[in-house]
Design a protein around this motif. Structure first.
Motif, PDB file in Angstrom:
ATOM      1  N   ALA A 183       0.817  -1.216   0.000  1.00  0.00           N
ATOM      2  CA  ALA A 183       0.000   0.000   0.000  1.00  0.00           C
ATOM      3  C   ALA A 183       0.847   1.261   0.000  1.00  0.00           C
ATOM      4  O   ALA A 183       1.962   1.281   0.525  1.00  0.00           O
ATOM      5  CB  ALA A 183      -0.903   0.009   1.240  1.00  0.00           C
ATOM      6  N   HIS A 184       0.280   2.313  -0.630  1.00  0.00           N
ATOM      7  CA  HIS A 184       0.710   3.671  -0.332  1.00  0.00           C
ATOM      8  C   HIS A 184      -0.147   4.073   0.875  1.00  0.00           C
ATOM      9  O   HIS A 184      -1.343   3.773   0.905  1.00  0.00           O
ATOM     10  CB  HIS A 184       0.364   4.646  -1.460  1.00  0.00           C
ATOM     11  N   ILE A 185       0.440   4.755   1.831  1.00  0.00           N
ATOM     12  CA  ILE A 185      -0.356   5.153   2.997  1.00  0.00           C
ATOM     13  C   ILE A 185      -0.537   6.676   3.008  1.00  0.00           C
ATOM     14  O   ILE A 185       0.445   7.426   2.989  1.00  0.00           O
ATOM     15  CB  ILE A 185       0.315   4.688   4.313  1.00  0.00           C
ATOM     16  N   VAL A 186      -1.798   7.090   2.994  1.00  0.00           N
ATOM     17  CA  VAL A 186      -2.116   8.524   3.037  1.00  0.00           C
ATOM     18  C   VAL A 186      -2.599   8.854   4.443  1.00  0.00           C
ATOM     19  O   VAL A 186      -3.504   8.211   4.970  1.00  0.00           O
ATOM     20  CB  VAL A 186      -3.214   8.875   2.010  1.00  0.00           C
ATOM     21  N   ILE A 187      -1.950   9.841   5.056  1.00  0.00           N
ATOM     22  CA  ILE A 187      -2.294  10.226   6.435  1.00  0.00           C
ATOM     23  C   ILE A 187      -2.775  11.680   6.433  1.00  0.00           C
ATOM     24  O   ILE A 187      -2.091  12.561   5.895  1.00  0.00           O
ATOM     25  CB  ILE A 187      -1.057  10.100   7.362  1.00  0.00           C
ATOM     26  N   ASN A 188      -3.939  11.895   7.004  1.00  0.00           N
ATOM     27  CA  ASN A 188      -4.425  13.267   7.205  1.00  0.00           C
ATOM     28  C   ASN A 188      -4.278  13.620   8.673  1.00  0.00           C
ATOM     29  O   ASN A 188      -4.704  12.849   9.544  1.00  0.00           O
ATOM     30  CB  ASN A 188      -5.902  13.396   6.824  1.00  0.00           C
ATOM     31  N   VAL A 189      -3.671  14.766   8.938  1.00  0.00           N
ATOM     32  CA  VAL A 189      -3.512  15.225  10.321  1.00  0.00           C
ATOM     33  C   VAL A 189      -4.253  16.559  10.448  1.00  0.00           C
ATOM     34  O   VAL A 189      -4.055  17.467   9.629  1.00  0.00           O
ATOM     35  CB  VAL A 189      -2.018  15.411  10.675  1.00  0.00           C
ATOM     36  N   TYR A 190      -5.125  16.650  11.448  1.00  0.00           N
ATOM     37  CA  TYR A 190      -5.900  17.882  11.654  1.00  0.00           C
ATOM     38  C   TYR A 190      -5.314  18.591  12.860  1.00  0.00           C
ATOM     39  O   TYR A 190      -5.393  18.091  13.983  1.00  0.00           O
ATOM     40  CB  TYR A 190      -7.375  17.538  11.888  1.00  0.00           C
ATOM     41  N   GLU A 191      -4.650  19.729  12.626  1.00  0.00           N
ATOM     42  CA  GLU A 191      -4.110  20.475  13.770  1.00  0.00           C
ATOM     43  C   GLU A 191      -4.176  21.970  13.499  1.00  0.00           C
ATOM     44  O   GLU A 191      -4.048  22.411  12.367  1.00  0.00           O
ATOM     45  CB  GLU A 191      -2.684  20.006  14.138  1.00  0.00           C
ATOM     46  N   ASN A 192      -4.392  22.742  14.549  1.00  0.00           N
ATOM     47  CA  ASN A 192      -4.526  24.206  14.472  1.00  0.00           C
ATOM     48  C   ASN A 192      -5.565  24.621  13.421  1.00  0.00           C
ATOM     49  O   ASN A 192      -5.350  25.562  12.648  1.00  0.00           O
ATOM     50  CB  ASN A 192      -3.175  24.859  14.132  1.00  0.00           C
ATOM     51  N   GLY A 193      -6.641  23.874  13.372  1.00  0.00           N
ATOM     52  CA  GLY A 193      -7.736  24.228  12.466  1.00  0.00           C
ATOM     53  C   GLY A 193      -7.455  23.966  11.000  1.00  0.00           C
ATOM     54  O   GLY A 193      -8.201  24.394  10.120  1.00  0.00           O
ATOM     55  N   GLU A 194      -6.371  23.300  10.689  1.00  0.00           N
ATOM     56  CA  GLU A 194      -6.127  22.972   9.269  1.00  0.00           C
ATOM     57  C   GLU A 194      -5.786  21.503   9.079  1.00  0.00           C
ATOM     58  O   GLU A 194      -5.352  20.818  10.011  1.00  0.00           O
ATOM     59  CB  GLU A 194      -5.042  23.874   8.671  1.00  0.00           C
ATOM     60  N   LYS A 195      -6.020  21.043   7.826  1.00  0.00           N
ATOM     61  CA  LYS A 195      -5.712  19.643   7.511  1.00  0.00           C
ATOM     62  C   LYS A 195      -4.390  19.592   6.766  1.00  0.00           C
ATOM     63  O   LYS A 195      -4.182  20.323   5.807  1.00  0.00           O
ATOM     64  CB  LYS A 195      -6.823  19.071   6.632  1.00  0.00           C
TER      65      LYS A 195
END
Ligand SMILES: [Zn+2]
Length: 481
Positions: A183-195
């Motif tokens: 797999a390619h792994i896509v990570i979304n991190v939500y911090e300080n009101g932005e993705k």
């Protein structure tokens, strides 16, 4: 968030990256063995690793401080240090696809039994030096218990389904070709009101590979960590695997009554070979020359492929529907016991022997090569990468004599090589992968998993395509993202 490159930085193996969010959530992406030349020859001896180590000794960070591990695929340079991570105090989960779990389990169990045998052998020695080395290795070599502990903590993840990790992180595994489950792994991190989004490519497969689907494009991300094994190269052989094998078999087993030995990695490469041979015989009416597969690990891996039919490409699914099996055919035989493996030397008809290891370094294939190296009717077909110093590498260098099984033998067998079974995409495949990203929106590309020359050539190629912000991190380097 913060990203540190703890492996595969200006080298091809040892994939390991640490992503830390602002709220102290620590994600380890891959935990691979660093298989530099000496380590490869000595069976993953981490004493050669020069990276800084934790107080406990093995990792450059506290294993217990990691919250979760994400695994791109089963290959040992991505998974081979997982048992050591648990041994050093990690107690969390490993997220990967279901076939990656099955194949990783097989590969790590195989490595553990090799470690066990190695320590046993050393234990019998009366030499002080060997005993000392054994004591140091005991600290580093994992055994079955640690493999079980790691594999008990695997959480299987489906492809293309978003999986939430707490409130501020989600991950998606996207099919990467290359190996079943990769797999390619896509990570979304939500911090300080932005993705912020970041993708770890893992190893990128190639189009039209036997059995596997093509790598799938990933959505637009902010940061891309891209492998670059073939960053400066194109595959040399452009014919199909069927055409290549048909030609070699015709020349080596039919035109002359010889034998063909194919050293092959047991997981992935052997299944691609068997499926291709099956199609040659069934669909093209090729003469039914006997094919022996001589690797217990290959047998177990083939079962994993057969079980995960739904994840294979359409061609393979159609083939399965029309024929009884992807991997079994009338002139095919598995050699399970080592006695059966030895006895194949007495088989005096033309035949094909597929056996590991792919680099002809250890494994049952060494025995077959030793028995046939001075046989002018034998051809050895190298289908994968051979690290410097391995027997496969020496054979490819065309040495007139070779030392094998403690004897110096003249090389009268023919040695050929092909890259049609390479599981890595070449430079054009890598460019295609990156070009799914808009150069304006992509903030940075990090090149990993390649030799430095390959990486810098690929950096230039990407610059020519409009991607100017491309970094080649060093081991231990940290970036604020
Ligand atoms: Zn791989």
């Amino acid at each position: 968030m913060k990203l540190t490159f703890w492996g595969a930085a200006r080298q091809v193996t040892g994939s390991m990256f640490l992503l830390e969010t602002e709220d102290q959530y620590r994600i380890l992406i891959d935990c691979g063995a660093d298989m530099d030349k000496k380590a490869a020859l000595n069976g993953n001896s981490p004493e050669d690793d020069e990276s800084p180590k934790s107080a406990a000794g093995f990792f450059p960070f506290e294993a217990s401080s990691i919250n979760v591990v994400l695994l791109t695929h089963a290959h040992i340079d991505h998974s081979g240090n997982l048992p050591n991570l648990y041994r050093e105090g990690y107690e969390g989960q490993i997220l990967c696809t279901d076939p990656t779990y099955s194949l990783t389990n097989l590969l790590l169990q195989d490595a553990a039994s090799l470690n066990h045998r190695r320590l046993n052998e050393m234990g019998k020695s009366k030499k002080q030096k060997v005993r000392k080395k054994m004591a140091s290795l005991q600290k580093d070599l994992f055994l079955e218990k640690q493999v079980r502990e790691s594999m008990d903590n695997v959480v299987p993840i489906q492809y293309n389904r978003k999986f939430r990790l707490g409130d501020s992180v989600d991950v998606t595994f996207v099919p990467a070709g290359h190996l079943l489950g990769a797999a390619h792994i896509v990570i979304n991190v939500y911090e300080n009101g932005e993705k912020k989004s970041i993708c770890f490519s893992g190893d990128i497969g190639r189009k039209n590979y036997p059995l596997l689907g093509d790598p799938e494009p990933i959505p637009q991300v902010d940061y891309l960590i891209c492998e670059s094994t073939y960053g400066n190269r194109l595959h040399l052989n452009t014919e199909t695997p069927e055409a290549m094998l048909a030609d070699v078999i015709q020349r080596t087993c039919i035109d002359i009554p010889g034998r063909l030995i194919i050293p092959s990695f047991s997981v992935g490469r052997t299944q691609a070979l068997l499926y291709t041979l099956n199609r040659l015989y069934t669909e093209q009416g090729f003469p039914p020359i006997k094919v022996f597969s001589d690797s217990p690990l290959a047998l177990e891996s083939t079962k994993v492929y057969q079980k995960n039919l739904r994840l294979l490409n359409k061609e393979a699914k159609d083939y399965q529907e029309e024929n009884a099996s992807l991997f079994d055919f009338v002139n095919f035989e598995y050699l399970e016991s080592s006695k059966a493996s030895r006895e194949v030397s007495n088989y005096n008809q033309p035949c094909i022997i597929i056996s590991s290891s792919g680099m002809v370094q250890g494994g049952r294939v060494e025995q077959h090569v030793a028995a046939n190296i001075s046989n002018p009717y034998c051809t050895i077909l190298i289908i994968g990468y051979c690290a410097e110093g391995t027997l496969g590498w020496r054979l490819l260098n065309g040495q007139p004599t070779i030392s094998i099984k403690d004897k110096e033998e003249p090389v009268l067998a023919k040695v050929e090589r092909t890259d049609v079974f390479s599981g890595h995409g070449d430079r054009d495949d890598l460019v295609r992968f990156v070009k799914h990203q808009s150069p304006e929106k992509l903030k940075k590309v990090f090149l990993v998993h390649g030799e430095f020359t390959s990486m810098s050539a690929f950096q230039q190629t990407l610059a020519d395509e409009g991607y100017s912000n491309v970094e080649i991190p060093t081991k231990g380097q940290t970036y604020e993202l």
